[in-house]
Design a protein around this motif. Structure first.
Motif, PDB file in Angstrom:
ATOM      1  N   UNK A 193       6.597  18.005   9.274  1.00 56.57           N
ATOM      2  CA  UNK A 193       7.807  18.058   8.444  1.00 56.57           C
ATOM      3  C   UNK A 193       7.846  16.927   7.438  1.00 56.57           C
ATOM      4  N   UNK A 194       6.836  16.053   7.489  1.00 56.42           N
ATOM      5  CA  UNK A 194       6.798  14.882   6.611  1.00 56.42           C
ATOM      6  C   UNK A 194       5.525  14.861   5.784  1.00 56.42           C
ATOM      7  N   UNK A 195       5.598  15.222   4.498  1.00 59.36           N
ATOM      8  CA  UNK A 195       4.403  15.150   3.646  1.00 59.36           C
ATOM      9  C   UNK A 195       3.777  13.753   3.640  1.00 59.36           C
ATOM     10  N   UNK A 196       4.617  12.727   3.758  1.00 62.03           N
ATOM     11  CA  UNK A 196       4.095  11.356   3.714  1.00 62.03           C
ATOM     12  C   UNK A 196       3.233  11.067   4.939  1.00 62.03           C
ATOM     13  N   UNK A 197       3.662  11.530   6.112  1.00 58.79           N
ATOM     14  CA  UNK A 197       2.885  11.284   7.325  1.00 58.79           C
ATOM     15  C   UNK A 197       1.590  12.092   7.315  1.00 58.79           C
ATOM     16  N   UNK A 198       1.663  13.332   6.865  1.00 60.86           N
ATOM     17  CA  UNK A 198       0.445  14.133   6.754  1.00 60.86           C
ATOM     18  C   UNK A 198      -0.500  13.500   5.736  1.00 60.86           C
ATOM     19  N   UNK A 199       0.047  12.989   4.637  1.00 63.61           N
ATOM     20  CA  UNK A 199      -0.775  12.408   3.571  1.00 63.61           C
ATOM     21  C   UNK A 199      -1.532  11.177   4.052  1.00 63.61           C
ATOM     22  N   UNK A 200      -0.889  10.313   4.822  1.00 64.20           N
ATOM     23  CA  UNK A 200      -1.591   9.105   5.257  1.00 64.20           C
ATOM     24  C   UNK A 200      -2.709   9.440   6.244  1.00 64.20           C
ATOM     25  N   UNK A 201      -2.523  10.517   7.027  1.00 62.09           N
ATOM     26  CA  UNK A 201      -3.609  10.950   7.910  1.00 62.09           C
ATOM     27  C   UNK A 201      -4.760  11.530   7.092  1.00 62.09           C
ATOM     28  N   UNK A 202      -4.442  12.360   6.106  1.00 56.74           N
ATOM     29  CA  UNK A 202      -5.481  12.944   5.254  1.00 56.74           C
ATOM     30  C   UNK A 202      -6.238  11.874   4.478  1.00 56.74           C
ATOM     31  N   UNK A 203      -5.538  10.821   4.084  1.00 52.91           N
ATOM     32  CA  UNK A 203      -6.187   9.738   3.361  1.00 52.91           C
ATOM     33  C   UNK A 203      -7.299   9.116   4.193  1.00 52.91           C
ATOM     34  N   UNK A 204      -7.030   8.936   5.487  1.00 57.28           N
ATOM     35  CA  UNK A 204      -8.037   8.391   6.405  1.00 57.28           C
ATOM     36  C   UNK A 204      -9.147   9.407   6.635  1.00 57.28           C
ATOM     37  N   UNK A 205      -8.776  10.639   6.843  1.00 58.43           N
ATOM     38  CA  UNK A 205      -9.747  11.672   7.166  1.00 58.43           C
ATOM     39  C   UNK A 205     -10.725  11.943   6.038  1.00 58.43           C
ATOM     40  N   UNK A 206     -10.230  11.936   4.803  1.00 61.16           N
ATOM     41  CA  UNK A 206     -11.060  12.342   3.674  1.00 61.16           C
ATOM     42  C   UNK A 206     -11.388  11.214   2.709  1.00 61.16           C
ATOM     43  N   UNK A 207     -10.940   9.998   3.003  1.00 61.16           N
ATOM     44  CA  UNK A 207     -11.264   8.862   2.153  1.00 61.16           C
ATOM     45  C   UNK A 207     -10.640   8.948   0.779  1.00 61.16           C
ATOM     46  N   UNK A 208      -9.424   9.484   0.691  1.00 58.08           N
ATOM     47  CA  UNK A 208      -8.754   9.655  -0.595  1.00 58.08           C
ATOM     48  C   UNK A 208      -7.710   8.551  -0.785  1.00 58.08           C
ATOM     49  N   UNK A 209      -7.848   7.791  -1.852  1.00 56.57           N
ATOM     50  CA  UNK A 209      -6.910   6.706  -2.130  1.00 56.57           C
ATOM     51  C   UNK A 209      -5.891   7.050  -3.213  1.00 56.57           C
ATOM     52  N   UNK A 213      -2.669  12.770  -5.355  1.00 52.90           N
ATOM     53  CA  UNK A 213      -3.591  13.824  -4.921  1.00 52.90           C
ATOM     54  C   UNK A 213      -3.423  14.106  -3.436  1.00 52.90           C
ATOM     55  N   UNK A 214      -3.415  13.049  -2.620  1.00 58.20           N
ATOM     56  CA  UNK A 214      -3.346  13.251  -1.179  1.00 58.20           C
ATOM     57  C   UNK A 214      -1.976  13.788  -0.762  1.00 58.20           C
ATOM     58  N   UNK A 215      -0.935  13.427  -1.494  1.00 55.98           N
ATOM     59  CA  UNK A 215       0.385  13.965  -1.195  1.00 55.98           C
ATOM     60  C   UNK A 215       0.434  15.458  -1.530  1.00 55.98           C
ATOM     61  N   UNK A 216      -0.225  15.843  -2.616  1.00 57.58           N
ATOM     62  CA  UNK A 216      -0.318  17.262  -2.949  1.00 57.58           C
ATOM     63  C   UNK A 216      -1.070  18.041  -1.882  1.00 57.58           C
ATOM     64  N   UNK A 217      -2.167  17.450  -1.379  1.00 61.72           N
ATOM     65  CA  UNK A 217      -2.921  18.083  -0.303  1.00 61.72           C
ATOM     66  C   UNK A 217      -2.067  18.229   0.952  1.00 61.72           C
TER      67      UNK A 217
END
Length: 410
Positions: A193-209, A213-217
């Motif tokens: 329910x939180x794009x911000x929490x999903x985004x910080x996990x994706x940032x670690x998983x995919x190396x996206x800074x 972009x990561x918030x859109x993902x």
């Protein structure tokens, strides 16, 4: 010692021994390819043409914004944090003769498999696998979770008092330095329910800074999770079917993550669904705390066993340690028959993956280990005396050959 995740269960990889394995990165640019290596079948390809138009559009958007080397980053992150160090990892050469042991499916494993097969759109499920979506709550709890008085355990917070109280009892009971061990919940819908929490996990998983972009993902991922009502917006147990202990003790390159035990809503839901909700949640927590006893006493390294038999030793020991605490008069003081006969959680999560490096012991072996732990507490001449953890280990090591001896009937 490398960072170690001592897992109880992971439903994302429960359906087959191949799930959750490290995946080979595709050589082609993912944004221009219609096929991507599948987590559900390593080496196979997922074809976006099989998806519904709505889901296909989301997958296309996801692939367009991911970096070229996203699969390499995904695998590297999973390896770094031990995300897939489970009993269902890649098979290796057998070191145990399966014909020597009684071993079969349990209700627990059947339930875990049903969570995957229940997803209506199996192609969507495979894409969630390959994008690592089922791992997102794990990353969230492991990397960003912390112990707090505001934490709740269970989808509706129904296990909060029980588990937080037991955590304090465990710290008082065992003779290790444990003040820094945090008890952390893992929730599904709350994360998705939180794009911000999903985004910080994706940032670690995919190396996206790049945060936009990561918030859109993240928003695309949330849409994918919401594409199938069966997933309940992340509340389906499949997302949080985990319970594990984590420590960086002795790691030469620590990431700064505190010692912790993570308890997922999904495993608690499963225990209740199988009629094991009475004492099983406490048993799982006691088992995971047993791993922290092993960390502090350096018991992971204190063995000549290797591969599956080494993992089996530490898991059966944690079963024994956990049940010793549960049945000891100065622990939870639960009746042994209640723990072993009614709850059966250790038996239920036994596995038959004899050649897997993550083999945790057969159902019978796990029940035998926990039964032994109860007997040590119940048979003690001085019921008020708590054995030093190293002494309990000494007794366990002597008993281990008997616990794992062949039990098949000819």
């Amino acid at each position: 010692m490398k960072k170690t995740l001592a897992w109880a269960v992971t439903v994302v990889t429960a359906a087959t021994c191949t799930l959750g394995a490290a995946l080979p990165a595709t050589a082609a640019d993912a944004t221009s390819s219609a096929a991507v290596t599948s987590a559900a079948a390593p080496g196979a390809a997922l074809d976006i043409s099989r998806l519904s138009p709505e889901v296909k559009a989301l997958v296309d958007e996801m692939l367009a914004d991911l970096p070229v080397d996203w699969q390499e980053h995904r695998d590297a992150a999973a390896a770094k944090y031990g995300i897939h160090d489970t009993q269902w990892a890649d098979l290796r050469n057998s070191v145990i003769n399966p014909g020597d042991h009684q071993c079969g499916n349990t209700a627990f494993r059947d339930y875990a498999k049903s969570l995957r097969t229940g997803i209506q759109d199996q192609d969507l499920r495979d894409w969630l696998d390959v994008f690592g979506v089922f791992d997102i709550p794990t990353y969230d709890a492991l990397l960003f979770g912390s112990e707090s008085k505001s934490n709740t355990f269970g989808v509706n917070g129904e296990y909060t008092n029980e588990l937080t109280s037991e955590s304090k009892d465990l710290k008082r009971f065992w003779d290790i330095s444990s003040d820094d061990i945090q008890l952390v919940p893992m929730h599904g819908r709350e994360v998705f329910s939180s794009p911000e929490r999903v985004a910080r996990a994706l940032s670690v998983m995919f190396g996206i800074n790049n945060q936009p972009v990561v918030l859109g993902l993240a928003k695309v991922v949330i849409s994918l999770v919401n594409a199938d009502p069966y997933l309940q917006g992340g509340d389906n147990p499949i997302f949080t079917f985990n319970a594990f202990a984590f420590s960086e003790k002795g790691d030469p390159n620590p990431a700064g993550i505190s010692d912790r035990i993570v308890m997922g809503d999904g495993i608690l839901q499963a225990l209740k669904a199988l009629g094991l909700g009475d004492t099983a949640p406490r048993a799982v927590l006691a088992h995971e705390f047993g791993h922290h006893v092993q960390y502090e006493d350096n018991l992971f390294a204190n063995t000549k066993l290797t591969g599956p038999e080494a993992t089996r030793r530490t898991e059966l020991m944690a079963d024994a340690f956990g049940t010793y605490f549960l049945t000891h008069s100065r622990g939870e003081a639960l009746n042994a028959k209640r723990v072993l006969g009614s709850e059966k959680s250790f038996y239920e999560v036994g596995d038959c993956s004899f050649s897997s490096p993550g083999h945790h012991g057969t159902p019978n072996q796990r029940l035998a280990a926990s039964s032994w732990g109860a007997s040590v507490a119940d048979d003690a001449a001085n019921q008020g005396h708590i054995l030093p953890s190293l002494k309990l280990d000494e007794l366990f090591e002597a008993k281990l050959p008997d616990i794992v001896k062949p039990d098949a009937t000819n």
